[in-house]
Motif scaffolding. Structure first.
Motif, PDB file in Angstrom:
ATOM      1  N   ARG A  95       0.825  -1.207   0.000  1.00 29.40           N
ATOM      2  CA  ARG A  95       0.000   0.000   0.000  1.00 29.40           C
ATOM      3  C   ARG A  95       0.865   1.266   0.000  1.00 29.40           C
ATOM      4  NH1 ARG A  95      -5.400   1.976   1.561  1.00 29.40           N
ATOM      5  NH2 ARG A  95      -6.118  -0.187   1.497  1.00 29.40           N
ATOM      6  N   ILE A  96       1.952   1.265   0.763  1.00 24.07           N
ATOM      7  CA  ILE A  96       2.754   2.476   0.947  1.00 24.07           C
ATOM      8  C   ILE A  96       3.720   2.704  -0.208  1.00 24.07           C
ATOM      9  CG2 ILE A  96       4.480   3.569   2.423  1.00 24.07           C
ATOM     10  CD1 ILE A  96       3.138   1.934   4.765  1.00 24.07           C
ATOM     11  N   PHE A  97       4.397   1.637  -0.645  1.00 18.24           N
ATOM     12  CA  PHE A  97       5.454   1.805  -1.646  1.00 18.24           C
ATOM     13  C   PHE A  97       5.039   1.392  -3.047  1.00 18.24           C
ATOM     14  CE2 PHE A  97       7.800   0.918   2.378  1.00 18.24           C
ATOM     15  CZ  PHE A  97       8.327   2.186   2.541  1.00 18.24           C
ATOM     16  N   GLY A  98       3.958   0.620  -3.176  1.00 17.84           N
ATOM     17  CA  GLY A  98       3.586   0.125  -4.492  1.00 17.84           C
ATOM     18  C   GLY A  98       2.166   0.443  -4.886  1.00 17.84           C
ATOM     19  N   ARG A  99       1.599   1.485  -4.285  1.00 18.35           N
ATOM     20  CA  ARG A  99       0.196   1.783  -4.556  1.00 18.35           C
ATOM     21  C   ARG A  99      -0.032   2.167  -6.017  1.00 18.35           C
ATOM     22  NH1 ARG A  99      -3.427   6.742  -2.196  1.00 18.35           N
ATOM     23  NH2 ARG A  99      -1.730   7.944  -3.085  1.00 18.35           N
ATOM     24  N   ARG A 100      -1.094   1.632  -6.583  1.00 20.68           N
ATOM     25  CA  ARG A 100      -1.524   2.027  -7.925  1.00 20.68           C
ATOM     26  C   ARG A 100      -2.849   2.766  -7.806  1.00 20.68           C
ATOM     27  NH1 ARG A 100      -5.083   0.255 -11.710  1.00 20.68           N
ATOM     28  NH2 ARG A 100      -5.732  -1.535 -10.458  1.00 20.68           N
ATOM     29  N   ARG A 101      -2.923   3.922  -8.442  1.00 18.79           N
ATOM     30  CA  ARG A 101      -4.177   4.667  -8.387  1.00 18.79           C
ATOM     31  C   ARG A 101      -5.207   3.997  -9.289  1.00 18.79           C
ATOM     32  NH1 ARG A 101      -5.980   8.973  -6.039  1.00 18.79           N
ATOM     33  NH2 ARG A 101      -3.938   9.459  -5.162  1.00 18.79           N
ATOM     34  N   ALA A 102      -6.419   3.856  -8.777  1.00 20.29           N
ATOM     35  CA  ALA A 102      -7.487   3.152  -9.487  1.00 20.29           C
ATOM     36  C   ALA A 102      -7.993   3.972 -10.667  1.00 20.29           C
ATOM     37  CB  ALA A 102      -8.633   2.846  -8.528  1.00 20.29           C
ATOM     38  N   THR A 103      -8.664   3.290 -11.575  1.00 21.38           N
ATOM     39  CA  THR A 103      -9.412   3.926 -12.651  1.00 21.38           C
ATOM     40  C   THR A 103     -10.856   3.450 -12.549  1.00 21.38           C
ATOM     41  OG1 THR A 103      -9.077   2.143 -14.267  1.00 21.38           O
ATOM     42  CG2 THR A 103      -7.352   3.823 -14.095  1.00 21.38           C
ATOM     43  N   ARG A 104     -11.727   4.073 -13.295  1.00 15.67           N
ATOM     44  CA  ARG A 104     -13.127   3.634 -13.273  1.00 15.67           C
ATOM     45  C   ARG A 104     -13.265   2.178 -13.718  1.00 15.67           C
ATOM     46  NH1 ARG A 104     -17.493   8.312 -14.514  1.00 15.67           N
ATOM     47  NH2 ARG A 104     -16.213  10.164 -14.166  1.00 15.67           N
ATOM     48  N   ALA A 105     -12.364   1.743 -14.607  1.00 18.22           N
ATOM     49  CA  ALA A 105     -12.436   0.369 -15.107  1.00 18.22           C
ATOM     50  C   ALA A 105     -12.216  -0.664 -14.009  1.00 18.22           C
ATOM     51  CB  ALA A 105     -11.410   0.167 -16.220  1.00 18.22           C
ATOM     52  N   ASP A 106     -11.600  -0.259 -12.906  1.00 19.41           N
ATOM     53  CA  ASP A 106     -11.386  -1.185 -11.788  1.00 19.41           C
ATOM     54  C   ASP A 106     -12.677  -1.502 -11.054  1.00 19.41           C
ATOM     55  OD1 ASP A 106      -8.523  -1.561 -11.884  1.00 19.41           O
ATOM     56  OD2 ASP A 106      -8.355   0.543 -11.301  1.00 19.41           O
ATOM     57  N   GLY A 107     -13.709  -0.699 -11.267  1.00 18.68           N
ATOM     58  CA  GLY A 107     -14.961  -0.917 -10.560  1.00 18.68           C
ATOM     59  C   GLY A 107     -14.841  -0.606  -9.085  1.00 18.68           C
ATOM     60  N   TRP A 108     -15.800  -1.116  -8.322  1.00 20.42           N
ATOM     61  CA  TRP A 108     -15.878  -0.785  -6.904  1.00 20.42           C
ATOM     62  C   TRP A 108     -16.056  -2.052  -6.084  1.00 20.42           C
ATOM     63  CZ3 TRP A 108     -14.769   4.150  -5.809  1.00 20.42           C
ATOM     64  CH2 TRP A 108     -14.898   5.076  -6.845  1.00 20.42           C
ATOM     65  N   LEU A 109     -15.636  -1.958  -4.851  1.00 20.80           N
ATOM     66  CA  LEU A 109     -15.795  -3.043  -3.890  1.00 20.80           C
ATOM     67  C   LEU A 109     -16.781  -2.586  -2.820  1.00 20.80           C
ATOM     68  CD1 LEU A 109     -14.478  -5.863  -3.263  1.00 20.80           C
ATOM     69  CD2 LEU A 109     -13.041  -4.640  -1.614  1.00 20.80           C
ATOM     70  N   LEU A 110     -17.834  -3.354  -2.619  1.00 13.99           N
ATOM     71  CA  LEU A 110     -18.831  -3.033  -1.602  1.00 13.99           C
ATOM     72  C   LEU A 110     -18.743  -4.032  -0.457  1.00 13.99           C
ATOM     73  CD1 LEU A 110     -22.071  -2.217  -3.651  1.00 13.99           C
ATOM     74  CD2 LEU A 110     -20.495  -0.605  -2.581  1.00 13.99           C
ATOM     75  N   VAL A 111     -18.723  -3.514   0.756  1.00 15.06           N
ATOM     76  CA  VAL A 111     -18.817  -4.350   1.947  1.00 15.06           C
ATOM     77  C   VAL A 111     -20.125  -3.994   2.642  1.00 15.06           C
ATOM     78  CG1 VAL A 111     -17.834  -4.895   4.212  1.00 15.06           C
ATOM     79  CG2 VAL A 111     -16.329  -4.562   2.235  1.00 15.06           C
ATOM     80  N   VAL A 112     -20.980  -4.986   2.769  1.00 15.03           N
ATOM     81  CA  VAL A 112     -22.290  -4.802   3.391  1.00 15.03           C
ATOM     82  C   VAL A 112     -22.324  -5.645   4.661  1.00 15.03           C
ATOM     83  CG1 VAL A 112     -24.792  -5.027   3.092  1.00 15.03           C
ATOM     84  CG2 VAL A 112     -23.323  -4.467   1.121  1.00 15.03           C
ATOM     85  N   PHE A 113     -22.705  -5.036   5.766  1.00 18.70           N
ATOM     86  CA  PHE A 113     -22.713  -5.792   7.019  1.00 18.70           C
ATOM     87  C   PHE A 113     -23.881  -5.370   7.905  1.00 18.70           C
ATOM     88  CE2 PHE A 113     -20.043  -2.072   7.788  1.00 18.70           C
ATOM     89  CZ  PHE A 113     -20.514  -1.593   9.007  1.00 18.70           C
ATOM     90  N   ALA A 139     -23.878   4.269   3.091  1.00 17.78           N
ATOM     91  CA  ALA A 139     -25.025   4.297   3.998  1.00 17.78           C
ATOM     92  C   ALA A 139     -24.652   3.445   5.203  1.00 17.78           C
ATOM     93  CB  ALA A 139     -26.276   3.730   3.297  1.00 17.78           C
ATOM     94  N   PRO A 140     -25.430   3.499   6.289  1.00 16.28           N
ATOM     95  CA  PRO A 140     -25.126   2.636   7.424  1.00 16.28           C
ATOM     96  C   PRO A 140     -25.060   1.170   7.000  1.00 16.28           C
ATOM     97  CG  PRO A 140     -26.748   4.272   8.054  1.00 16.28           C
ATOM     98  CD  PRO A 140     -26.574   4.398   6.562  1.00 16.28           C
ATOM     99  N   GLY A 141     -23.918   0.543   7.261  1.00 17.15           N
ATOM    100  CA  GLY A 141     -23.744  -0.855   6.895  1.00 17.15           C
ATOM    101  C   GLY A 141     -23.367  -1.100   5.457  1.00 17.15           C
ATOM    102  N   VAL A 142     -23.112  -0.042   4.670  1.00 18.52           N
ATOM    103  CA  VAL A 142     -22.702  -0.184   3.268  1.00 18.52           C
ATOM    104  C   VAL A 142     -21.476   0.695   3.043  1.00 18.52           C
ATOM    105  CG1 VAL A 142     -23.362   0.004   0.847  1.00 18.52           C
ATOM    106  CG2 VAL A 142     -25.097  -0.570   2.570  1.00 18.52           C
ATOM    107  N   TRP A 143     -20.328   0.050   2.812  1.00 15.58           N
ATOM    108  CA  TRP A 143     -19.070   0.765   2.639  1.00 15.58           C
ATOM    109  C   TRP A 143     -18.489   0.439   1.275  1.00 15.58           C
ATOM    110  CZ3 TRP A 143     -16.027   2.973   7.053  1.00 15.58           C
ATOM    111  CH2 TRP A 143     -16.820   3.142   8.184  1.00 15.58           C
ATOM    112  N   ILE A 144     -17.705   1.380   0.715  1.00 13.42           N
ATOM    113  CA  ILE A 144     -17.244   1.256  -0.668  1.00 13.42           C
ATOM    114  C   ILE A 144     -15.774   1.636  -0.772  1.00 13.42           C
ATOM    115  CG2 ILE A 144     -17.928   3.634  -1.263  1.00 13.42           C
ATOM    116  CD1 ILE A 144     -18.795   2.498  -4.015  1.00 13.42           C
TER     117      ILE A 144
END
Length: 290
Positions: A95-113, A139-144
């Motif tokens: 994360r610190i030394f090899g981070r790649r900046r995302a593009t829209r093509a990478d899509g999104w990750l949703l965590v729902v709990f 939203a509450p319980g929905v993170w992206i």
């Protein structure tokens, strides 16, 4: 890895001794099997302007947190990274030394709990971990987060052992609403901008000092580099590599990243040479040195 409380306050950019020790172990201890003598840690922390009592106190706190364990090598008292700490540092390297900046093509990750009130401590742990990873709140319980964080997020969630209350989805924005507006709502971009501004204001003069004159020797490079890495560590977590085209036109994260890379190329080598000069003889006649 914690965020500063007031990113616009220059004093807030001074790293606590505990975070400096984490940087020392992450940068230099792993080539010595994760171990450093107490004498070497105290010596290197002195080079960072930290007195011996504060250094020992910080080591003790890291031991209580399960990140360091005491052990002797060739009779010398010292501390080694625990297996948990090694995993955390390995993930942090990417994360610190090899981070790649995302593009829209990478899509999104949703965590729902949905964690029951009876397990609110675990719910707090989950929220804290998602915040640490750089997730935004839909939203509450929905993170992206950007989709490129999938592997890292899955590992972190497995460590929490909370899968019975959590679902993870890959997603893309299909319709309705301006995604730029959504990103501004899901992440505190002003806060992120302020963090980057603080880093730039602190380390631009460092770059100018050494690009306009002689390159730094090890004694000068070591404190500058360790302090810079410690200050930078929080930023790739606070900003999970959001796509540039969804960020404000005056976004200063790119300038901060370029500054970090340039100073790393300039300082890392002489800083490591300085650290090795202290660490290589640390097991030779070190018993009773502290």
């Amino acid at each position: 890895m914690t965020a500063v409380e007031n990113p616009t306050d220059a004093a807030a950019l001074v790293s606590p001794p505990r975070q400096l020790i984490v940087s020392l172990y992450g940068l230099y201890a792993r080539e010595h099997d994760g171990w450093m003598s107490v004498a070497a840690v105290v010596r290197l922390m002195a080079d960072l302007g930290v007195d011996p009592q504060a250094a020992r106190s910080s080591i003790s706190r890291l031991k209580r947190r399960g990140l360091l364990q005491s052990c002797r090598v060739d009779g010398a008292a010292g501390y080694a990274l625990t297996s948990e700490a090694r995993q955390i540092l390995a993930i942090g390297d990417a994360r610190i030394f090899g981070r790649r900046r995302a593009t829209r093509a990478d899509g999104w990750l949703l965590v729902v709990f949905s964690v029951p009130e009876s397990e609110r401590d675990r719910r707090y742990q989950l929220r804290s971990e998602l915040t640490r990873l750089g997730f935004g709140t839909v939203a509450p319980g929905v993170w992206i987060a950007p989709g490129q964080l999938e592997a890292e997020a899955n590992k972190a969630l497995k460590r929490l052992d909370i899968s019975e209350y959590t679902s993870v989805f890959r997603a893309e924005h299909v319709a309705f609403g301006d995604l730029r507006d959504n990103v501004r709502a899901w992440w505190d971009l002003e806060y992120l901008q302020a963090l980057y501004t603080g880093f730039i204001e602190q380390y631009r003069p460092v770059r100018e000092r050494w690009t306009s004159g002689a390159r730094p020797d090890g004694a000068a490079a070591f404190p500058a580099y360790v302090e810079m890495v410690t200050a930078w560590r929080q930023l790739p977590y606070a900003d999970p590599g959001l796509p540039l085209d969804l960020l404000p036109p005056d976004w200063n994260g790119v300038e901060a990243e370029e500054l970090f890379v340039m100073l790393r190329e300039m300082l890392a080598g002489p800083a490591a040479a300085h650290a090795r000069a202290v660490l290589l003889p640390q097991t030779v006649g070190a018993a009773g040195a502290v």
